[in-house]
Scaffold this motif. Structure first.
Motif, PDB file in Angstrom:
ATOM      1  N   CYS A 215       0.847  -1.204   0.000  1.00  0.00           N
ATOM      2  CA  CYS A 215       0.000   0.000   0.000  1.00  0.00           C
ATOM      3  C   CYS A 215       0.880   1.251   0.000  1.00  0.00           C
ATOM      4  O   CYS A 215       1.977   1.263   0.593  1.00  0.00           O
ATOM      5  CB  CYS A 215      -0.911   0.039   1.226  1.00  0.00           C
ATOM      6  SG  CYS A 215      -2.171  -1.259   1.235  1.00  0.00           S
ATOM      7  N   SER A 216       0.365   2.264  -0.651  1.00  0.00           N
ATOM      8  CA  SER A 216       1.010   3.581  -0.617  1.00  0.00           C
ATOM      9  C   SER A 216      -0.013   4.607  -0.164  1.00  0.00           C
ATOM     10  O   SER A 216      -1.185   4.543  -0.555  1.00  0.00           O
ATOM     11  CB  SER A 216       1.565   3.962  -1.988  1.00  0.00           C
ATOM     12  OG  SER A 216       0.509   4.150  -2.912  1.00  0.00           O
ATOM     13  N   CYS A 217       0.455   5.541   0.645  1.00  0.00           N
ATOM     14  CA  CYS A 217      -0.411   6.615   1.151  1.00  0.00           C
ATOM     15  C   CYS A 217       0.270   7.941   0.877  1.00  0.00           C
ATOM     16  O   CYS A 217       1.429   8.153   1.273  1.00  0.00           O
ATOM     17  CB  CYS A 217      -0.655   6.427   2.649  1.00  0.00           C
ATOM     18  SG  CYS A 217      -1.832   7.632   3.337  1.00  0.00           S
ATOM     19  N   GLU A 218      -0.399   8.832   0.190  1.00  0.00           N
ATOM     20  CA  GLU A 218       0.147  10.142  -0.163  1.00  0.00           C
ATOM     21  C   GLU A 218      -0.730  11.228   0.451  1.00  0.00           C
ATOM     22  O   GLU A 218      -1.953  11.171   0.337  1.00  0.00           O
ATOM     23  CB  GLU A 218       0.225  10.322  -1.675  1.00  0.00           C
ATOM     24  CG  GLU A 218       1.104   9.289  -2.359  1.00  0.00           C
ATOM     25  CD  GLU A 218       1.125   9.472  -3.860  1.00  0.00           C
ATOM     26  OE1 GLU A 218       0.402  10.377  -4.349  1.00  0.00           O
ATOM     27  OE2 GLU A 218       1.848   8.722  -4.546  1.00  0.00           O
ATOM     28  N   ALA A 219      -0.083  12.205   1.090  1.00  0.00           N
ATOM     29  CA  ALA A 219      -0.828  13.286   1.761  1.00  0.00           C
ATOM     30  C   ALA A 219      -0.110  14.609   1.566  1.00  0.00           C
ATOM     31  O   ALA A 219       1.121  14.665   1.420  1.00  0.00           O
ATOM     32  CB  ALA A 219      -0.978  12.984   3.251  1.00  0.00           C
TER      33      ALA A 219
ATOM     34  N   SER B  87       2.510  14.061   9.356  1.00  0.00           N
ATOM     35  CA  SER B  87       3.086  12.744   9.627  1.00  0.00           C
ATOM     36  C   SER B  87       2.085  11.677   9.206  1.00  0.00           C
ATOM     37  O   SER B  87       0.871  11.889   9.235  1.00  0.00           O
ATOM     38  CB  SER B  87       3.414  12.606  11.112  1.00  0.00           C
ATOM     39  OG  SER B  87       2.228  12.719  11.893  1.00  0.00           O
ATOM     40  N   LEU B  88       2.598  10.506   8.783  1.00  0.00           N
ATOM     41  CA  LEU B  88       1.766   9.408   8.315  1.00  0.00           C
ATOM     42  C   LEU B  88       1.921   8.221   9.262  1.00  0.00           C
ATOM     43  O   LEU B  88       3.043   7.887   9.677  1.00  0.00           O
ATOM     44  CB  LEU B  88       2.144   9.008   6.889  1.00  0.00           C
ATOM     45  CG  LEU B  88       1.910  10.082   5.814  1.00  0.00           C
ATOM     46  CD1 LEU B  88       2.440   9.622   4.479  1.00  0.00           C
ATOM     47  CD2 LEU B  88       0.436  10.419   5.720  1.00  0.00           C
ATOM     48  N   GLN B  89       0.790   7.562   9.610  1.00  0.00           N
ATOM     49  CA  GLN B  89       0.789   6.432  10.537  1.00  0.00           C
ATOM     50  C   GLN B  89      -0.171   5.365  10.019  1.00  0.00           C
ATOM     51  O   GLN B  89      -1.306   5.662   9.641  1.00  0.00           O
ATOM     52  CB  GLN B  89       0.361   6.888  11.938  1.00  0.00           C
ATOM     53  CG  GLN B  89       0.269   5.780  12.955  1.00  0.00           C
ATOM     54  CD  GLN B  89       1.629   5.168  13.270  1.00  0.00           C
ATOM     55  OE1 GLN B  89       2.589   5.897  13.511  1.00  0.00           O
ATOM     56  NE2 GLN B  89       1.706   3.844  13.260  1.00  0.00           N
TER      57      GLN B  89
ATOM     58  N   SER C  44      -3.097  10.693   8.635  1.00  0.00           N
ATOM     59  CA  SER C  44      -2.187  11.830   8.431  1.00  0.00           C
ATOM     60  C   SER C  44      -2.611  12.958   9.358  1.00  0.00           C
ATOM     61  O   SER C  44      -3.802  13.266   9.484  1.00  0.00           O
ATOM     62  CB  SER C  44      -2.233  12.305   6.977  1.00  0.00           C
ATOM     63  OG  SER C  44      -1.443  13.454   6.802  1.00  0.00           O
ATOM     64  N   SER C  45      -1.633  13.624   9.989  1.00  0.00           N
ATOM     65  CA  SER C  45      -1.971  14.693  10.938  1.00  0.00           C
ATOM     66  C   SER C  45      -0.846  15.711  11.008  1.00  0.00           C
ATOM     67  O   SER C  45       0.321  15.400  10.764  1.00  0.00           O
ATOM     68  CB  SER C  45      -2.219  14.105  12.343  1.00  0.00           C
ATOM     69  OG  SER C  45      -1.048  13.517  12.856  1.00  0.00           O
TER      70      SER C  45
ATOM     71  N   GLY D 296      -4.816  19.740  11.900  1.00  0.00           N
ATOM     72  CA  GLY D 296      -5.896  18.790  11.733  1.00  0.00           C
ATOM     73  C   GLY D 296      -5.376  17.434  11.319  1.00  0.00           C
ATOM     74  O   GLY D 296      -4.179  17.132  11.433  1.00  0.00           O
ATOM     75  N   SER D 297      -6.272  16.597  10.827  1.00  0.00           N
ATOM     76  CA  SER D 297      -5.910  15.232  10.439  1.00  0.00           C
ATOM     77  C   SER D 297      -6.841  14.748   9.340  1.00  0.00           C
ATOM     78  O   SER D 297      -7.911  15.319   9.091  1.00  0.00           O
ATOM     79  CB  SER D 297      -5.980  14.297  11.650  1.00  0.00           C
ATOM     80  OG  SER D 297      -7.312  14.237  12.156  1.00  0.00           O
ATOM     81  N   ASP D 298      -6.424  13.632   8.687  1.00  0.00           N
ATOM     82  CA  ASP D 298      -7.218  12.999   7.639  1.00  0.00           C
ATOM     83  C   ASP D 298      -6.824  11.519   7.626  1.00  0.00           C
ATOM     84  O   ASP D 298      -5.755  11.143   8.129  1.00  0.00           O
ATOM     85  CB  ASP D 298      -6.951  13.649   6.282  1.00  0.00           C
ATOM     86  CG  ASP D 298      -7.981  13.229   5.254  1.00  0.00           C
ATOM     87  OD1 ASP D 298      -9.004  12.635   5.643  1.00  0.00           O
ATOM     88  OD2 ASP D 298      -7.755  13.490   4.046  1.00  0.00           O
ATOM     89  N   SER D 299      -7.689  10.665   7.070  1.00  0.00           N
ATOM     90  CA  SER D 299      -7.399   9.232   7.039  1.00  0.00           C
ATOM     91  C   SER D 299      -8.002   8.604   5.787  1.00  0.00           C
ATOM     92  O   SER D 299      -8.934   9.152   5.187  1.00  0.00           O
ATOM     93  CB  SER D 299      -7.942   8.542   8.296  1.00  0.00           C
ATOM     94  OG  SER D 299      -9.362   8.654   8.358  1.00  0.00           O
ATOM     95  N   GLN D 300      -7.454   7.410   5.441  1.00  0.00           N
ATOM     96  CA  GLN D 300      -7.932   6.639   4.280  1.00  0.00           C
ATOM     97  C   GLN D 300      -7.968   5.162   4.687  1.00  0.00           C
ATOM     98  O   GLN D 300      -6.982   4.618   5.189  1.00  0.00           O
ATOM     99  CB  GLN D 300      -7.002   6.839   3.085  1.00  0.00           C
ATOM    100  CG  GLN D 300      -7.336   5.994   1.888  1.00  0.00           C
ATOM    101  CD  GLN D 300      -8.657   6.415   1.257  1.00  0.00           C
ATOM    102  OE1 GLN D 300      -8.867   7.580   1.004  1.00  0.00           O
ATOM    103  NE2 GLN D 300      -9.556   5.471   1.041  1.00  0.00           N
TER     104      GLN D 300
END
Length: 734
Positions: A442-446, A453-455, A501-502, A506-510
């Motif tokens: 998996c890849s996560c781009e923000a 930061s990505l977790q 991602s935060s 703020g923050s966001d998620s997928q």
């Protein structure tokens, strides 16, 4: 050589006494007065006079003595003044002396040209009388007064030196001394009356001042003004000198050619001039820039090309006495806006949506006339506003701005100003996962500012880098990227992988949802079956809609031809019939009745019209060839055609029952008495004298009324024919 024997001292002393005695004897009767006197015509003259007589005559000098003035002409003596009778004398005057003190000073008034003589003094006493003929005072009566004398006669000094000039003129008449005047008036003048060695008087005026460059080359003069006996005055010829003052350059100025505003890059000439004594030896040009002077040239003339940085200029002139500088000379150079810059407030990072104040400044001559703002994005520029100051909201999509300044000479553009806009994280749609038999990648781009930061979490639990999970984080063109690889040992039949991602804002998620391989295979198989069925259903519905539209168009054309728009509410006088050969055959009553969800109803828009009342009951339309829907089928058999026509007027909408292939009879779910027929019948309705297919009537009703709901007619249902039933007002109330 002849040797003279020394003279004894006693002999020398005796000879000296003898000489003095003889001299005294020879000078026993003497007068002391000026040998010459010059007097202005019409004025007076004072003759300073004293006398000496032998000592043995001193006792004879008493109060009986008078003073007499006379002149000698052709050997004869002529008396002109007697002190005892001055008013009756030939020349009136005033005796101011004291004979007892041997002072014979006398003033003679109003002398005229004929009074120019050599005058002598006579002492006349009762016992002592003596004419002092050996001494004469020549009096010269002149038409013009005496010319004054300047001391020193020339003036050559350095600037700043204290100068004292003396002007003197004879005061021949003590009663009317001269008045001395300086031109120009350079300072305070002090006047005194001084006595000469011959006892004559002189008027002296002393002028004191400090030498200045303003005095250089200036003529300084003194004039004597004499008064006359009649009250008039007479001025003398002035005596003057030219001052020569040495000084450093003064009044240094710069002239510009052309004198008016000049355009940038045009030729300009500056000329330096100065007043100095001695003359200016060197000229030097400087550019004055914020208190600093930069050498730009020498000589009295400077040539250069005009620019916005031209000047101000200063010229320095120098001679032996020193140097002098001109004032700053600014060249009016007109040029297009230069050094255009943008200032941003607040200056630090700003949050997305906050208000920014942008200010544009530029150096231009004439002043900037228009300010225009543009947004720079991807090599493109777009207009966003005008004015020197612009207020706008910060946005992550447009953090770059620049302004253009414009005047009559042209325009200038600022550099692109980058604004740091901070915003909460946002995970990009490019984030994705791939799965193989052995692992999940998996890849996560923000994006976000500050950098987020990505977790990774698996079913709500954080995942860290290990031998079972490999996580790599990085940045690429401002995008935060995180890659995760998980081995098969971590899998469950169903699990959820989440990328979070935060940052400080703020923050966001997928979420990524995974199933077991068997479940995925089942889902894929079901998809292969459902897809063709779905496509066939859509195609069938499209064909049905097209057919209905064609029928509606045909029906509308017929209605227009009849021009009876309201006949749709009226039943035809002719009763509708059904051909027996078209009824379905008998013996098929065992087949399943049609399902309720296969019925299509068309609701009339006419119910909404004001002139149509709501039906009070619901009954099937009577026809001799149709089965009755009433409880007793014989109730309607005897009714006349007129009653039928009246009922036909109450028709409001139609019920259509579709007949499928496996169905032997048509039954209305609401009509329990509807009997089957052995023959397929075609139901027809006559309306307005025109016979049309009942199905067409139903289709038309579906177009006129609010909704045509094909109910739950399934895609696989194949319709053979339809039974059409008209509902009247009474049926609506049931």
């Amino acid at each position: 050589m002849l040797l003279v024997p020394p003279v004894p001292f006693a002999l020398f002393h005796g000879l000296l006494v003898l000489w003095i005695s003889l001299s005294a004897l020879c000078q026993e009767h003497q007068t002391f007065m000026p040998s010459t006197l010059k007097v202005l015509k019409g004025s007076c003259v004072t003759i300073p006079c004293s006398f000496q007589i032998p000592n043995n005559e001193n006792p004879d000098l008493d109060g009986t003595c008078i003073a007499i003035w006379y002149y000698r002409k052709n050997g004869a003596f002529t008396e002109v003044f007697r002190s005892s009778d001055p008013q009756n004398s030939e020349i009136k005057g005033n005796f101011t002396g004291n004979l007892l003190k041997k002072d014979c000073t006398t003033t003679l008034y109003n002398l005229q040209s004929q009074n120019s003589r050599g005058y002598r003094f006579r002492l006349n006493c009762d016992v002592l009388r003596w004419n002092f003929d050996h001494q004469t005072s020549e009096i010269s009566v002149e038409d013009n007064p005496h010319r004054p004398t300047l001391t020193p006669p020339t003036l050559k000094v350095k600037e700043g030196t204290s100068v004292s000039l003396e002007c003197s003129a004879p005061a021949t008449c003590l009663f009317l001394p001269p008045n001395l005047t300086w031109t120009p008036g350079l300072g305070e003048a002090q006047e005194t009356l001084q006595e000469n060695q011959d006892k004559t008087k002189v008027k002296i005026s002393v002028l004191n001042f400090t030498a200045s460059h303003l005095h250089d080359g200036q003529e300084i003069s003194c004039t004597a003004v004499y008064g006359k006996q009649d009250g008039s005055t007479e001025s003398s010829v002035n005596t003057s000198l030219t001052a020569e003052i040495t000084y450093s350059p003064k009044d240094t100025t710069v002239s510009v050619s052309p004198s008016g505003p000049v355009q940038e890059d045009s030729n300009v000439t500056l000329t330096c001039s100065s007043r100095a004594n001695p003359a200016v030896k060197n000229y030097t040009w400087y550019r004055a820039d914020e208190g600093q002077e930069t050498l730009v040239g020498t000589g009295p003339v400077l040539h250069f090309k005009a620019s916005k940085d031209s000047g101000p200029f200063v010229c320095q002139a120098e001679n032996e006495e020193g140097a002098g500088c001109s004032n700053s000379t600014q060249i009016d150079v007109q040029y297009s806006p230069k050094d255009t810059t943008v200032s941003v407030s607040p200056t630090g990072p700003v949050q997305e949506g906050s208000i920014l104040t942008l200010a544009c400044s530029s150096s231009a001559n004439p002043a900037v006339k228009n300010y225009t703002w543009y947004r720079a994005h991807g090599g493109q520029e777009s207009f966003i506003g005008t004015g020197r100051v612009l207020n706008m909201k910060a946005s992550r999509d447009s953090p770059s701005f620049f302004c253009k300044a414009e005047n009559e000479m042209g325009s200038g553009q600022s550099n692109i100003s980058q604004i740091e806009v901070q915003f909460a994280p946002q995970i990009l749609s490019s984030s994705d996962c791939t799965r193989t038999v052995n692992q999940v990648n998996c890849s996560c781009e923000a994006i976000g500012n500050p950098a987020p930061s990505l977790q990774w979490t698996l079913d709500g639990l954080p995942i860290n880098h290990s031998d079972k999970s490999t996580i790599k984080n990085g940045h690429l063109n401002g995008i935060c990227v995180s890659f995760i690889t998980m081995s098969q040992t971590q899998w469950k039949d169903q699990f959820t992988l989440l990328c979070g991602s935060s940052n400080s804002l703020g923050s966001d998620s997928q979420r990524f949802l995974f199933y077991s391989l068997e479940a995925e295979t089942a889902v894929e198989s079901q998809g292969h079956v459902i897809l063709p069925v779905f496509i066939a259903t859509i195609v069938g519905l499209l064909v049905l809609v097209c057919a209905l539209l064609v029928l509606v168009c045909i029906l509308l054309r017929v209605i227009r031809a009849q021009k009876i728009p309201h006949n749709l509410l009226q039943a035809s006088d002719n009763t509708s019939t059904v051909a027996e050969d078209q009824l379905p055959p008998s013996g098929e009553g065992n087949e399943e009745p049609i399902k309720a969800e296969e019925a299509i109803y068309a609701n009339s828009n006419m119910l909404k019209k004001p002139h149509v009342t709501k039906p009070s009951n619901t009954s099937a339309t009577n026809s001799t060839n149709l089965p009755s829907s009433a409880k007793n089928g014989k109730e309607d058999a005897g009714k006349s055609s007129e009653e039928k026509n009246e009922k036909s007027k109450d028709l409001v909408y139609t019920t259509v029952t579709w007949r499928g292939k496996g169905q032997k009879e048509i039954k209305d779910p609401g009509d329990t008495n509807l009997s089957g027929s052995s023959k397929q019948q075609e139901v027809k309705c006559t309306e307005g004298g025109i016979c049309r297919d009942s199905v067409s009537n139903a289709v038309e009703m579906g177009n006129i009324y609010d909704n045509v709901e094909p109910g739950s007619i399934r895609k696989e249902t194949q319709c053979e024919y339809a039974q059409v039933k008209f509902k009247d007002k009474g049926d609506l109330q049931k």
